[in-house]
Structures are given as structure tokens and as C-alpha cells.
Scaffold this active site. Structure first.
Site, PDB file in Angstrom:
ATOM      1  N   LYS A 190      21.051   0.837 -39.611  1.00 59.03           N
ATOM      2  CA  LYS A 190      22.018   1.765 -40.236  1.00 59.03           C
ATOM      3  C   LYS A 190      22.981   1.016 -41.163  1.00 59.03           C
ATOM      4  O   LYS A 190      23.236   1.448 -42.277  1.00 59.03           O
ATOM      5  CB  LYS A 190      22.835   2.514 -39.162  1.00 59.03           C
ATOM      6  CG  LYS A 190      21.997   3.374 -38.233  1.00 59.03           C
ATOM      7  CD  LYS A 190      22.868   4.203 -37.289  1.00 59.03           C
ATOM      8  CE  LYS A 190      23.679   3.397 -36.293  1.00 59.03           C
ATOM      9  NZ  LYS A 190      22.878   2.615 -35.308  1.00 59.03           N
TER      10      LYS A 190
ATOM     11  N   ARG B  85      27.998  10.365 -32.418  1.00 58.34           N
ATOM     12  CA  ARG B  85      27.139   9.721 -31.427  1.00 58.34           C
ATOM     13  C   ARG B  85      26.950  10.592 -30.188  1.00 58.34           C
ATOM     14  O   ARG B  85      26.252  10.185 -29.256  1.00 58.34           O
ATOM     15  CB  ARG B  85      27.764   8.404 -30.998  1.00 58.34           C
ATOM     16  CG  ARG B  85      27.125   7.173 -31.663  1.00 58.34           C
ATOM     17  CD  ARG B  85      27.890   5.985 -31.184  1.00 58.34           C
ATOM     18  NE  ARG B  85      27.243   4.743 -31.229  1.00 58.34           N
ATOM     19  CZ  ARG B  85      27.447   3.818 -32.175  1.00 58.34           C
ATOM     20  NH1 ARG B  85      28.196   4.079 -33.205  1.00 58.34           N
ATOM     21  NH2 ARG B  85      26.872   2.646 -32.074  1.00 58.34           N
TER      22      ARG B  85
ATOM     23  N   ARG C  23      21.115 -10.988 -34.834  1.00 53.18           N
ATOM     24  CA  ARG C  23      21.917 -10.485 -35.954  1.00 53.18           C
ATOM     25  C   ARG C  23      23.215 -11.284 -36.115  1.00 53.18           C
ATOM     26  O   ARG C  23      23.842 -11.680 -35.144  1.00 53.18           O
ATOM     27  CB  ARG C  23      22.263  -9.017 -35.695  1.00 53.18           C
ATOM     28  CG  ARG C  23      23.167  -8.416 -36.755  1.00 53.18           C
ATOM     29  CD  ARG C  23      23.190  -6.941 -36.665  1.00 53.18           C
ATOM     30  NE  ARG C  23      24.027  -6.436 -35.581  1.00 53.18           N
ATOM     31  CZ  ARG C  23      24.313  -5.161 -35.411  1.00 53.18           C
ATOM     32  NH1 ARG C  23      23.803  -4.251 -36.242  1.00 53.18           N
ATOM     33  NH2 ARG C  23      25.067  -4.763 -34.408  1.00 53.18           N
TER      34      ARG C  23
ATOM     35  N   ARG D 168      28.515 -10.682 -33.313  1.00 54.66           N
ATOM     36  CA  ARG D 168      29.373  -9.692 -32.648  1.00 54.66           C
ATOM     37  C   ARG D 168      29.347  -9.887 -31.136  1.00 54.66           C
ATOM     38  O   ARG D 168      28.317 -10.224 -30.573  1.00 54.66           O
ATOM     39  CB  ARG D 168      28.890  -8.275 -32.986  1.00 54.66           C
ATOM     40  CG  ARG D 168      29.404  -7.778 -34.309  1.00 54.66           C
ATOM     41  CD  ARG D 168      28.799  -6.466 -34.729  1.00 54.66           C
ATOM     42  NE  ARG D 168      28.649  -5.462 -33.686  1.00 54.66           N
ATOM     43  CZ  ARG D 168      28.210  -4.226 -33.879  1.00 54.66           C
ATOM     44  NH1 ARG D 168      27.888  -3.847 -35.115  1.00 54.66           N
ATOM     45  NH2 ARG D 168      28.081  -3.382 -32.906  1.00 54.66           N
TER      46      ARG D 168
ATOM     47  N   ARG E 114      23.464  -0.521 -24.618  1.00 54.98           N
ATOM     48  CA  ARG E 114      23.679   0.316 -25.814  1.00 54.98           C
ATOM     49  C   ARG E 114      22.440   1.171 -26.109  1.00 54.98           C
ATOM     50  O   ARG E 114      22.551   2.312 -26.547  1.00 54.98           O
ATOM     51  CB  ARG E 114      24.030  -0.571 -27.014  1.00 54.98           C
ATOM     52  CG  ARG E 114      25.447  -1.129 -26.899  1.00 54.98           C
ATOM     53  CD  ARG E 114      25.674  -2.328 -27.786  1.00 54.98           C
ATOM     54  NE  ARG E 114      25.659  -2.011 -29.191  1.00 54.98           N
ATOM     55  CZ  ARG E 114      25.549  -2.931 -30.146  1.00 54.98           C
ATOM     56  NH1 ARG E 114      25.439  -4.204 -29.834  1.00 54.98           N
ATOM     57  NH2 ARG E 114      25.549  -2.558 -31.401  1.00 54.98           N
TER      58      ARG E 114
HETATM   59  P1  AMP Z   1      28.405   0.122 -33.970  1.00 57.21           P
HETATM   60  O1  AMP Z   1      29.092  -0.834 -34.868  1.00 57.21           O
HETATM   61  O2  AMP Z   1      28.153   1.444 -34.637  1.00 57.21           O
HETATM   62  O3  AMP Z   1      27.173  -0.455 -33.334  1.00 57.21           O
HETATM   63  O4  AMP Z   1      29.427   0.444 -32.764  1.00 57.21           O
HETATM   64  C1  AMP Z   1      29.863  -0.580 -31.899  1.00 57.21           C
HETATM   65  C2  AMP Z   1      30.554   0.035 -30.696  1.00 57.21           C
HETATM   66  O5  AMP Z   1      31.702   0.786 -31.122  1.00 57.21           O
HETATM   67  C3  AMP Z   1      29.722   1.022 -29.901  1.00 57.21           C
HETATM   68  O6  AMP Z   1      28.861   0.382 -28.953  1.00 57.21           O
HETATM   69  C4  AMP Z   1      30.807   1.858 -29.221  1.00 57.21           C
HETATM   70  O7  AMP Z   1      31.398   1.159 -28.143  1.00 57.21           O
HETATM   71  C5  AMP Z   1      31.858   1.970 -30.333  1.00 57.21           C
HETATM   72  N1  AMP Z   1      31.595   3.139 -31.208  1.00 57.21           N
HETATM   73  C6  AMP Z   1      31.272   3.122 -32.528  1.00 57.21           C
HETATM   74  N2  AMP Z   1      31.130   4.367 -33.003  1.00 57.21           N
HETATM   75  C7  AMP Z   1      31.360   5.199 -31.952  1.00 57.21           C
HETATM   76  C8  AMP Z   1      31.325   6.611 -31.794  1.00 57.21           C
HETATM   77  N3  AMP Z   1      31.009   7.435 -32.810  1.00 57.21           N
HETATM   78  N4  AMP Z   1      31.630   7.117 -30.574  1.00 57.21           N
HETATM   79  C9  AMP Z   1      31.956   6.319 -29.532  1.00 57.21           C
HETATM   80  N5  AMP Z   1      31.971   4.971 -29.610  1.00 57.21           N
HETATM   81  C10 AMP Z   1      31.685   4.410 -30.813  1.00 57.21           C
END
Ligand code: AMP
Length: 207
Positions: free
Chosen positions: A13, A87, A126, A154, A165
């Protein structure tokens, strides 16, 4: 035009978002990036979010919906690419409401479909740039090939958290595929191909 990018962790993404922003000029809203910035700044929101993020769990809906609503309202005429949001079905319904209150709507929900076996390796190798946010791989070395910044891993890109996740995605996020299919705006794209091939498939849909 407003679009949502859906997909399991590691589906690509972020990589596709970078390309789409540079091609179409979308305003990129990644809730993960917003939350990581809050964690880095040590704000109350960041402190609250960190415990969920470190475990690979979702931050509560009301927190994330509030963030997104604030951003969308700040530029109600904008053309948004939402990455990592919604999400959950609750977030998806809230997004529809917020957009409709602004006289806007979602045009496409683009779902990147990937083989789950490849995702764990992709995520654990990554690396991201601290300066420009570019997404790369451990094989790129410690320096960002785009801006020369520092590449880092990260905190949540470790195997245990990645596996959680993926489970969270399967349970809480994958129902959105049916939700957007029902709304008639779902487009499924094969995310196992090269980034350029995936991008070209998405462009075919948008143009
Ligand atoms: P990402 O960078 O999109 O992989 O998000 C990293 C982490 O941020 C996720 O594993 C969640 O803990 C939190 N997170 C990001 N977007 C959301 C969302 N829309 N709803 C809830 N938690 C989120």
C-alpha cells in the site's frame, strides 16, 4: 476523486501510495504515518497509540476516526488517497458519513491481493527512510536511495508483531472487501506482481 487502498500488511500500500501521489497529486493520508509521528513527538495521542502499535493491534476506532475527520475537514475540497484507513467496518461507515457531510464520496476502494506467505518476509526485510518516508528493503543498505536519509526498521516490522498484524487484518479488516463490493466501488488488483506492474494495473482503473 477519493480512493482507499486496502490490503494486508506488506501488500504494498505504501509503495503504491507514493507512486499514485506523484502521478495524480492526491493528498496522501496514511493513518499509520500520522500515528508514528505522534509517537515520535511523544504527544498524549502517541503515548496512547504506541501500546497498540507495538503489539500489532489496532488503535481504537474513535481515536483514528477523529484524526481522519480532522484532516478531511481541514481541506474539504481535497482529493484524498487513504492508506491504512479504514481498517474496520466501523471506520468504513464513519468515513462514508464524514465524506457525505463534506459533499464528497469515495470513488474506488483498491484492494491489493497478496499471497500471505510472502508477506512476513517482505515485512521483516522492509526498511523506511526517516527523512522522506520512502519504503525500501534491507538490501538497499543504510542510506535512502532517494534522498540520502537514514533507513530504519519500524518497531512493528518484526516477525511476532507481523504475524499478529496479519491475524488482525484477517479478522477485522478483510470484511471491508465485502463492504466495498456491496457498495460497487471495489477493485481487486494482484499485488504479487512487481511494483510497476501493480501501479500500471491501478492506473488502468483510474484513467
Ligand atoms: P500501518 O503503517 O498502516 O501499517 O499501521 C501501523 C499501525 O498503526 C497498525 O498496526 C495499527 O496499530 C495502527 N493503525 C494505523 N492505521 C490504523 C487504523 N485505521 N485503525 C487502527 N489502527 C491503525
Amino acid at each position: 476523486m477519493n480512493i482507499v487502498l486496502l490490503g494486508a500488511p506488506g501488500a504494498g500500500k505504501g509503495t503504491q501510495a507514493e507512486k499514485l501521489v506523484s502521478e495524480y497529486g492526491f493528498t496522501h493520508l496514511s493513518t499509520g504515518d500520522v500515528l508514528r509521528a505522534a509517537v515520535a513527538e511523544g504527544t498524549p495521542l502517541g503515548l496512547e497509540a504506541k501500546k497498540y502499535m507495538d503489539a500489532g493491534d489496532l488503535v481504537p476506532d474513535e481515536v483514528v476516526v477523529g484524526l481522519v475527520e480532522e484532516t478531511l475537514k481541514a481541506d474539504p475540497e481535497g482529493s484524498y488517497l487513504l492508506d491504512g484507513f479504514p481498517r474496520t467496518p466501523t471506520q468504513a461507515v464513519s468515513l462514508d458519513t464524514v465524506l457525505s457531510n463534506l459533499g464528497q464520496e469515495l470513488d474506488y476502494a483498491i484492494a491489493l491481493q497478496v499471497d500471505m506467505e510472502s508477506v512476513v518476509d517482505r515485512m521483516c526485510s522492509r526498511r523506511c527512510c526517516r527523512d522522506c518516508g520512502a519504503i525500501g528493503n534491507v538490501s538497499d543498505g543504510p542510506t535512502c536511495p532517494k534522498c540520502g536519509g537514514e533507513m530504519y526498521q519500524r518497531d512493528d516490522d518484526n516477525e511476532e508483531t507481523v504475524r499478529n498484524r496479519i491475524e488482525v487484518y484477517n479478522k477485522q479488516t478483510s470484511p471491508l472487501i465485502d463492504y466495498y463490493h456491496g457498495n460497487g466501488i471495489l477493485v481487486e488488483v494482484d499485488g504479487n506482481k512487481t511494483p510497476d506492474e501493480v501501479f500500471s494495473a491501478i492506473c488502468d482503473v483510474l484513467s
